[in-house]
Design an enzyme around this catalytic site. Sequence first.
Site, PDB file in Angstrom:
ATOM      1  N   GLU A 132       0.819  -1.215   0.000  1.00 28.04           N
ATOM      2  CA  GLU A 132       0.000   0.000   0.000  1.00 28.04           C
ATOM      3  C   GLU A 132       0.856   1.270   0.000  1.00 28.04           C
ATOM      4  O   GLU A 132       0.366   2.355   0.324  1.00 28.04           O
ATOM      5  CB  GLU A 132      -0.933  -0.021   1.209  1.00 28.04           C
TER       6      GLU A 132
ATOM      7  N   SER B  51      -6.602  -1.782   1.736  1.00 30.07           N
ATOM      8  CA  SER B  51      -6.857  -1.128   0.447  1.00 30.07           C
ATOM      9  C   SER B  51      -7.360  -2.096  -0.612  1.00 30.07           C
ATOM     10  O   SER B  51      -7.203  -1.865  -1.807  1.00 30.07           O
ATOM     11  CB  SER B  51      -5.594  -0.407  -0.056  1.00 30.07           C
ATOM     12  N   SER B  52      -7.951  -3.215  -0.170  1.00 36.73           N
ATOM     13  CA  SER B  52      -8.489  -4.243  -1.076  1.00 36.73           C
ATOM     14  C   SER B  52      -7.424  -4.847  -1.982  1.00 36.73           C
ATOM     15  O   SER B  52      -7.734  -5.398  -3.039  1.00 36.73           O
ATOM     16  CB  SER B  52      -9.642  -3.676  -1.924  1.00 36.73           C
TER      17      SER B  52
ATOM     18  N   GLU C  65     -13.533 -15.535   3.322  1.00 37.18           N
ATOM     19  CA  GLU C  65     -14.798 -15.096   3.898  1.00 37.18           C
ATOM     20  C   GLU C  65     -15.961 -15.478   2.988  1.00 37.18           C
ATOM     21  O   GLU C  65     -15.856 -15.415   1.752  1.00 37.18           O
ATOM     22  CB  GLU C  65     -14.792 -13.579   4.087  1.00 37.18           C
ATOM     23  N   ALA C  66     -17.058 -15.862   3.607  1.00 32.18           N
ATOM     24  CA  ALA C  66     -18.280 -16.108   2.852  1.00 32.18           C
ATOM     25  C   ALA C  66     -18.855 -14.777   2.373  1.00 32.18           C
ATOM     26  O   ALA C  66     -18.723 -13.753   3.041  1.00 32.18           O
ATOM     27  CB  ALA C  66     -19.296 -16.830   3.737  1.00 32.18           C
TER      28      ALA C  66
ATOM     29  N   VAL D 123     -24.823 -11.070   1.629  1.00 40.34           N
ATOM     30  CA  VAL D 123     -25.759 -10.309   0.813  1.00 40.34           C
ATOM     31  C   VAL D 123     -26.251  -9.129   1.642  1.00 40.34           C
ATOM     32  O   VAL D 123     -26.830  -9.303   2.713  1.00 40.34           O
ATOM     33  CB  VAL D 123     -26.945 -11.186   0.370  1.00 40.34           C
TER      34      VAL D 123
ATOM     35  N   ARG E 212     -26.031  -4.405   2.002  1.00 44.71           N
ATOM     36  CA  ARG E 212     -25.480  -3.101   1.617  1.00 44.71           C
ATOM     37  C   ARG E 212     -24.201  -2.841   2.398  1.00 44.71           C
ATOM     38  O   ARG E 212     -24.113  -3.159   3.592  1.00 44.71           O
ATOM     39  CB  ARG E 212     -26.504  -2.009   1.904  1.00 44.71           C
TER      40      ARG E 212
ATOM     41  N   ASP F  97     -16.341  -0.776   8.955  1.00 47.21           N
ATOM     42  CA  ASP F  97     -17.059  -1.204   7.755  1.00 47.21           C
ATOM     43  C   ASP F  97     -18.047  -2.313   8.103  1.00 47.21           C
ATOM     44  O   ASP F  97     -17.672  -3.311   8.742  1.00 47.21           O
ATOM     45  CB  ASP F  97     -16.082  -1.714   6.699  1.00 47.21           C
TER      46      ASP F  97
ATOM     47  N   SER G 183     -11.234   9.742  -0.169  1.00 44.94           N
ATOM     48  CA  SER G 183     -11.435   8.724   0.860  1.00 44.94           C
ATOM     49  C   SER G 183     -12.716   8.977   1.635  1.00 44.94           C
ATOM     50  O   SER G 183     -13.121  10.119   1.868  1.00 44.94           O
ATOM     51  CB  SER G 183     -10.252   8.693   1.820  1.00 44.94           C
TER      52      SER G 183
END
Length: 385
Positions: free
Chosen positions: A29, A217-218, A247-248, A251, A253, A329, A353
């Site tokens: 990163e 940062s994905s 991780e599962a 579903v 938002r 998150d 950001s």
Amino acid sequence: MSTENLPQSPEQPQRKPRVAVVFGGRSSEHGISVVTAGAVLKAIDRTKYDVLPIGITRDGRWALTADEPERMAITDRSLPAVEELAESHEGDVVLPVAPANREVVYSEPGSVPKALGEVDVVFPVLHGPYGEDGTLQGLLELSGVPYVGAGVLASAVGQDKEYMKRVFTSFGLKVGPYVVIRPREWQRDEAAARKKIVDFAGEHGWPLFVKPARAGSSIGITKVDDLSGLDEAIAEAQAHDPKIIVEAALVGREIECGVLEFEDGPRASVPAEIPPPDTHAYYDFEAKYIDSTPGIVPAPLTEEETAEVRRLAVEAFEAASCEGLVRADFFLTEDGEFVINEINTLPGFTPISMYPQMWQATGVGYPELIDRLVQAALRRSTGLR
């Protein structure tokens, strides 16, 4: 004897607090950290603080860098690097190692070391391992230098997705299903480790998200839709961290919420929603930073949902013993339940950001946000607290 007619010593002007903004680092990163530093350097109040930018190169050298925020932006989809900003390719910045000394020294081969003055507080904007994970925080604790953000334990917990989830579960926060593959498991019996993931998929279904356990940062994350993509996803995650977490898919938002430490304790911002990006399979690195997929601030939630996610964000902050700031998150599932995905103890501070955007919408602008973080760091001591 009267002193009225004696000459008075002139008052010494009070020195402004000196803030060392430390950025870059050895993690994947690195570039995002440089972008974050540019935004911080541009916004910090120079009438209130003296600023010393210090960059850490990809190979770990601490470099004196130019104080030029405009050179720290993403250009033509390319990320900046400390090496491009360093004033020398050989000089080193050395932090003090004794609590009684806060003098920063700069040295180059063949030259007399140069004192750069005392540092009152460090603002680390390092993301990922070797900066956000408690390593830098431990160094600063040994040096007795105050710093922005979480301490050693909270930084380490916030970096390791497995132990983060274990802490949250122990405090009653709901997390999604996951399985961890440690390096020794993979080395000892690769087939058994892989079967562990396949069995997890059999229980929770596809798709799965395969991630480095200690990255942000994905970066290194792959959404895996079926068994054919699993090996490639594991290799990608292990390229960033030998420990991986699977991780599962949940579903719901994606909802984020910022936490900031005020004089009377932590408070939560208005939340934001991350809508599914149009041109990406999920909210990955490119969607976040390159294509700048916009979030919705404030999130279109009911009053009850907003109050609940703000409460949970502060609860997560307290559960991990955080200080200064956190971005929490969540997933808001179809049955109306908030499931915490992760926290970020040093979230991105780039102009796009979500953390600064959420606080802007809450009434705390970018310069005030930075000021509050620095002041919170100056209020507390280093060491056990």
